[in-house]
Write a protein that holds these residues in place. Structure first.
Motif, PDB file in Angstrom:
ATOM      1  N   TYR A   1     -54.058  22.706  -7.008  1.00 37.20           N
ATOM      2  CA  TYR A   1     -54.522  22.592  -6.298  1.00 37.20           C
ATOM      3  C   TYR A   1     -56.039  21.790  -6.196  1.00 37.20           C
ATOM      4  O   TYR A   1     -56.600  20.821  -5.200  1.00 37.20           O
ATOM      5  CB  TYR A   1     -55.054  24.007  -5.207  1.00 37.20           C
ATOM      6  CG  TYR A   1     -54.306  24.383  -3.929  1.00 37.20           C
ATOM      7  CD1 TYR A   1     -53.516  23.334  -3.468  1.00 37.20           C
ATOM      8  CD2 TYR A   1     -54.060  25.500  -4.187  1.00 37.20           C
ATOM      9  CE1 TYR A   1     -53.086  23.565  -2.868  1.00 37.20           C
ATOM     10  CE2 TYR A   1     -52.697  25.786  -3.380  1.00 37.20           C
ATOM     11  CZ  TYR A   1     -51.928  25.469  -2.137  1.00 37.20           C
ATOM     12  OH  TYR A   1     -51.921  25.886  -1.686  1.00 37.20           O
TER      13      TYR A   1
ATOM     14  N   ARG B   1     -51.020  17.317   0.648  1.00 40.64           N
ATOM     15  CA  ARG B   1     -50.878  17.345   2.798  1.00 40.64           C
ATOM     16  C   ARG B   1     -49.432  18.327   2.872  1.00 40.64           C
ATOM     17  O   ARG B   1     -50.007  19.403   3.286  1.00 40.64           O
ATOM     18  CB  ARG B   1     -50.820  16.086   3.549  1.00 40.64           C
ATOM     19  CG  ARG B   1     -52.098  15.902   3.489  1.00 40.64           C
ATOM     20  CD  ARG B   1     -53.040  14.714   4.385  1.00 40.64           C
ATOM     21  NE  ARG B   1     -52.345  15.158   5.498  1.00 40.64           N
ATOM     22  CZ  ARG B   1     -51.973  14.258   7.108  1.00 40.64           C
ATOM     23  NH1 ARG B   1     -51.824  13.521   6.838  1.00 40.64           N
ATOM     24  NH2 ARG B   1     -51.890  14.885   8.134  1.00 40.64           N
TER      25      ARG B   1
ATOM     26  N   ARG C   1     -57.743  14.820  -1.887  1.00 46.00           N
ATOM     27  CA  ARG C   1     -57.687  14.720  -0.240  1.00 46.00           C
ATOM     28  C   ARG C   1     -58.628  14.226  -0.228  1.00 46.00           C
ATOM     29  O   ARG C   1     -59.217  13.915   1.003  1.00 46.00           O
ATOM     30  CB  ARG C   1     -57.751  16.744   0.067  1.00 46.00           C
ATOM     31  CG  ARG C   1     -57.530  16.811   1.850  1.00 46.00           C
ATOM     32  CD  ARG C   1     -56.816  17.731   1.441  1.00 46.00           C
ATOM     33  NE  ARG C   1     -56.706  18.352   3.488  1.00 46.00           N
ATOM     34  CZ  ARG C   1     -56.766  19.397   3.455  1.00 46.00           C
ATOM     35  NH1 ARG C   1     -56.641  20.504   2.839  1.00 46.00           N
ATOM     36  NH2 ARG C   1     -56.610  19.652   4.973  1.00 46.00           N
TER      37      ARG C   1
ATOM     38  N   ILE D   1     -49.818  21.617   1.166  1.00 46.23           N
ATOM     39  CA  ILE D   1     -51.010  22.797   1.172  1.00 46.23           C
ATOM     40  C   ILE D   1     -51.029  22.977   2.182  1.00 46.23           C
ATOM     41  O   ILE D   1     -50.773  24.162   2.476  1.00 46.23           O
ATOM     42  CB  ILE D   1     -52.564  21.458   1.410  1.00 46.23           C
ATOM     43  CG1 ILE D   1     -52.641  21.480  -0.309  1.00 46.23           C
ATOM     44  CG2 ILE D   1     -53.139  22.329   2.174  1.00 46.23           C
ATOM     45  CD1 ILE D   1     -53.829  20.492   0.337  1.00 46.23           C
ATOM     46  N   ASN D   2     -49.968  22.113   3.212  1.00 47.32           N
ATOM     47  CA  ASN D   2     -49.700  22.298   5.053  1.00 47.32           C
ATOM     48  C   ASN D   2     -48.614  23.133   5.472  1.00 47.32           C
ATOM     49  O   ASN D   2     -48.437  23.402   6.406  1.00 47.32           O
ATOM     50  CB  ASN D   2     -50.401  21.618   5.663  1.00 47.32           C
ATOM     51  CG  ASN D   2     -51.747  21.201   6.102  1.00 47.32           C
ATOM     52  OD1 ASN D   2     -53.113  21.924   5.825  1.00 47.32           O
ATOM     53  ND2 ASN D   2     -52.036  19.767   5.572  1.00 47.32           N
ATOM     54  N   ILE D   3     -47.526  23.088   4.701  1.00 44.08           N
ATOM     55  CA  ILE D   3     -46.237  23.684   4.970  1.00 44.08           C
ATOM     56  C   ILE D   3     -45.786  23.900   3.997  1.00 44.08           C
ATOM     57  O   ILE D   3     -45.418  24.748   4.404  1.00 44.08           O
ATOM     58  CB  ILE D   3     -45.536  21.804   4.852  1.00 44.08           C
ATOM     59  CG1 ILE D   3     -46.265  21.194   6.932  1.00 44.08           C
ATOM     60  CG2 ILE D   3     -43.600  22.407   6.026  1.00 44.08           C
ATOM     61  CD1 ILE D   3     -44.767  20.070   6.930  1.00 44.08           C
TER      62      ILE D   3
ATOM     63  N   PRO E   1     -47.289  27.590   2.546  1.00 38.42           N
ATOM     64  CA  PRO E   1     -47.495  28.187   3.693  1.00 38.42           C
ATOM     65  C   PRO E   1     -45.972  29.215   3.510  1.00 38.42           C
ATOM     66  O   PRO E   1     -45.694  30.721   3.222  1.00 38.42           O
ATOM     67  CB  PRO E   1     -47.830  27.793   4.979  1.00 38.42           C
ATOM     68  CG  PRO E   1     -48.552  26.771   4.648  1.00 38.42           C
ATOM     69  CD  PRO E   1     -48.062  26.453   3.209  1.00 38.42           C
TER      70      PRO E   1
ATOM     71  N   SER F   1     -56.757  28.090   9.050  1.00 38.47           N
ATOM     72  CA  SER F   1     -55.839  27.070   7.890  1.00 38.47           C
ATOM     73  C   SER F   1     -54.448  27.402   7.620  1.00 38.47           C
ATOM     74  O   SER F   1     -53.818  29.230   7.538  1.00 38.47           O
ATOM     75  CB  SER F   1     -56.134  26.235   6.887  1.00 38.47           C
ATOM     76  OG  SER F   1     -56.233  27.438   5.908  1.00 38.47           O
ATOM     77  N   THR F   2     -53.132  26.625   7.900  1.00 34.03           N
ATOM     78  CA  THR F   2     -51.932  27.050   7.358  1.00 34.03           C
ATOM     79  C   THR F   2     -51.152  28.210   6.775  1.00 34.03           C
ATOM     80  O   THR F   2     -50.892  28.849   6.460  1.00 34.03           O
ATOM     81  CB  THR F   2     -50.377  26.072   7.857  1.00 34.03           C
ATOM     82  OG1 THR F   2     -50.817  25.337   7.070  1.00 34.03           O
ATOM     83  CG2 THR F   2     -50.896  25.683   9.102  1.00 34.03           C
TER      84      THR F   2
END
Length: 299
Positions: A261, A30, A268, A33-35, A38, A157-158
């Protein structure tokens, strides 16, 4: 390639020793993917001289055409590569998505120079969109298309927001971004590659050693992923009249091993990671031979 593969081995050993695995892997995925991913995308346009913005539209166009073709391949071909219906999604994902963000950037930089990293990032805009839309559908199954796993919020999404912003930075030629912004983003982005590869290694540690050797389905998928699809797309895009630089970078990006991914999305969405980790391992291993071979053949 050897250096990147070494990190997978470290993740495997760490998983065996209990430092990685289970809930920790899911939380780390997580974070990636999210921080951190990006941040990696944004930092690609914040270091060094700005790349030539005239290549943005051709790169976007060739990427759209490429992933439209790969979508068809990912939907149609897996049914002929396996008799297990539950494996079709993982095989489709493996055929469609190469490891652009994690391995593509350093390989592109080593062959075409540091300024080419942004060009790979432009190609990765369409790839990122496809991973979190089509890729999610492939992993979760067609029955979930209308369910909670396929939501419009993925469009903002980010990772997608980072991709949009990076495009704007280069298109508007914004080169005076303060170091107080660019350096933290660069440091965060640098976490992405080792973290993602450690996750892959950790996932492999849960498999019997014999499973890592793969099977006929894994090896046929690897042949398509690393050789047949990149060569076919190279000649097609060359025939369509794209510039040699655009065609070559696109070919190199497509020739990457299976995207990490795939395993991250399996974790996920609580799907079985066995086949995905097997094909990721085998393609990563053989890419150390196929990528240099393709480079000598075409570039």
């Amino acid at each position: 390639m050897l250096t990147l593969f070494a990190l997978v081995v470290v993740g495997y050993v760490a998983g065996k020793l209990g430092y990685l695995g289970g809930e920790f892997d899911r939380q780390l995925s997580r974070l990636v993917i999210n921080i951190t991913c990006p941040a990696l995308i944004l930092s690609s346009a914040m270091t060094g001289t700005l790349p030539d913005r005239r290549f943005i539209l051709p790169l976007l166009l060739i990427s759209v055409i490429t992933y439209a073709l790969l979508t068809g391949v990912a939907i149609l071909l897996p049914r002929y590569l396996t008799q297990k219906k539950t494996d079709e999604g993982s095989i489709g994902f493996a055929l469609m998505f190469g490891n652009v963000g994690f391995m593509g950037y350093p390989v592109v930089a080593s062959i075409f120079g540091h300024e080419a990293v942004f060009y790979a990032a432009v190609l990765n805009v369409v790839n990122t969109f496809a991973v979190f839309t089509i890729g999610t559908v492939l992993i979760t199954g067609k029955s979930d298309v209308e369910g909670k796993h396929f939501q419009k919020k993925v469009l903002y999404s980010t990772p997608m927001l980072a991709a949009y912003l990076t495009m704007a930075i280069v298109a508007l030629e914004i080169s005076n971004i303060p170091e107080a912004i660019s350096q933290p983003l660069t440091m965060l982005g640098d976490i992405t590659v080792p973290a993602a590869l450690l996750i892959i290694g950790s996932s492999m540690s849960n498999l019997p050693l014999r499973s890592l050797l793969g099977n006929s389905t894994v090896y046929v998928t690897t042949l398509f992923r690393l050789v047949l699809l990149p060569i076919g797309i190279h000649f097609l895009m060359d025939t369509l009249g794209f510039s040699p630089l655009v065609v070559n970078i696109n070919t190199l990006v497509i020739a990457m091993p299976v995207a990490t991914y795939g395993t991250i999305l399996c974790l996920r969405h609580e799907k079985d990671t066995t086949l995905m980790t097997e094909v990721t391992f085998i393609t990563t291993l053989f890419s150390m031979l196929t990528i240099p071979a393709l480079t000598l053949l075409f570039f």
